[in-house]
Structure formats: C-alpha cells, structure tokens
Write an enzyme that holds these catalytic residues in place. Structure first.
Site: not given
Length: 166
Positions: A27, A62-63, A93, A118
């Site tokens: 994304w 999310f993955e 949200r 991260s």
C-alpha cells in the site's frame, strides 16, 4: 596512521554476515519504496552486501507482523526490518491498524528473541496531494537511513551481549 579498532571491525563483520529480512507493505508503494531504497543504500554504505538482505512484500501493513514472525521462527534471519505506511483511508480509523501492527511487531521480537525494527509510519494526517506525498517520501528516506543505522547498531549490541554471556 591510526590503529583500527578490532571491536568495530568485528562488529562490522557481524553486520556483513547477518541475515536481514526487509518486509514492506505494498500500500502506498511509491512512498514505502523510498524507505526501502534508503535502507538498502544505507546498508551498502556500511559495507553490508546486498546478498545479506532478503526483501519481502506483503499486501498491507496488517500482514507484516505475521510475515515477521514466520521469518523469525524459521531461523532464516537474524533481524527483521518492517516498512509500511498506515493512513486513514476514510473507511476505518487508522489508529486501530497502526496500534495493532506496532504492538504485534513488538510481540514478535519479544516472543522470538529476533529483533524487529519498525519503519512503519502511521501519520495522523495524510491527504493524497503533492505536498503530503513529497513530505512523506522525503521522511521515508530519513526513516530508511535511520533503520540502516539501527540495524547495524542492534546487530553490534547483540554480538556484544552474546560475547559477554558466552
């Protein structure tokens, strides 16, 4: 002529031989790619060969945690670097996704004892127009460089801990 510090040489050698997983979400690929390319460039500048880094792509942020956990438990990597961009798409949200991803990445490293870095950005405000896109692309370059620095430092610290406890 200055003497070469053998500790730094050993630490650099550790980073050169590390197995590094770079996981990125697809994304907003044009933004996330800036982070990944800067990370790879930063690692190359630190003499870490490209062959030490395996790049993985997942559909969205999310993955990332599941992929990180699978890699960490497989023994295929010494460190995982996650790159993504979580924004409010107007449907739900983004704080929910952002918190879930960041919390899960922390759990992965604590459960597997494989470091997870991260570079998943979770901006409060993002609108798809030229000003925001330019700002976040530039910011992701900084994040990629910071991730490269953190990666080498983390590998150095782990190596020192292992030597101290051996």
């Amino acid at each position: 002529m200055t003497k070469k510090d053998p500790t730094n040489a050993l630490e650099l050698e550790t980073a050169r031989h590390a197995r590094i997983a770079l996981i990125q979400s697809s994304w907003h690929r044009d933004i996330v790619d800036q982070c990944c390319e800067a990370f790879l460039k930063g690692m190359a500048a630190r003499d870490v060969p490209a062959a030490a880094i395996t790049r993985y792509e997942v559909p969205g942020a999310f993955e990332i945690p599941l992929h990180a956990k699978l890699l960490a438990t497989s023994g295929q990597c010494d460190i995982v670097v996650a790159a993504g961009f979580v924004v409010d798409g107007g449907i739900y949200r983004h704080e929910f996704v952002a918190a879930t991803v960041i919390d899960a990445l922390m759990r992965v490293q604590l459960e597997t004892l494989v470091p997870v870095l991260s570079a998943v950005l979770t901006p409060q405000q993002f609108h798809e127009h030229a000003v925001h896109e330019r700002f976040f692309k530039e910011h992701m370059v900084e994040k990629g460089e910071e991730a490269a620095s953190a990666c080498v430092a983390t590998l150095k610290n782990l190596n020192a801990l292992r030597r101290a406890t051996a």
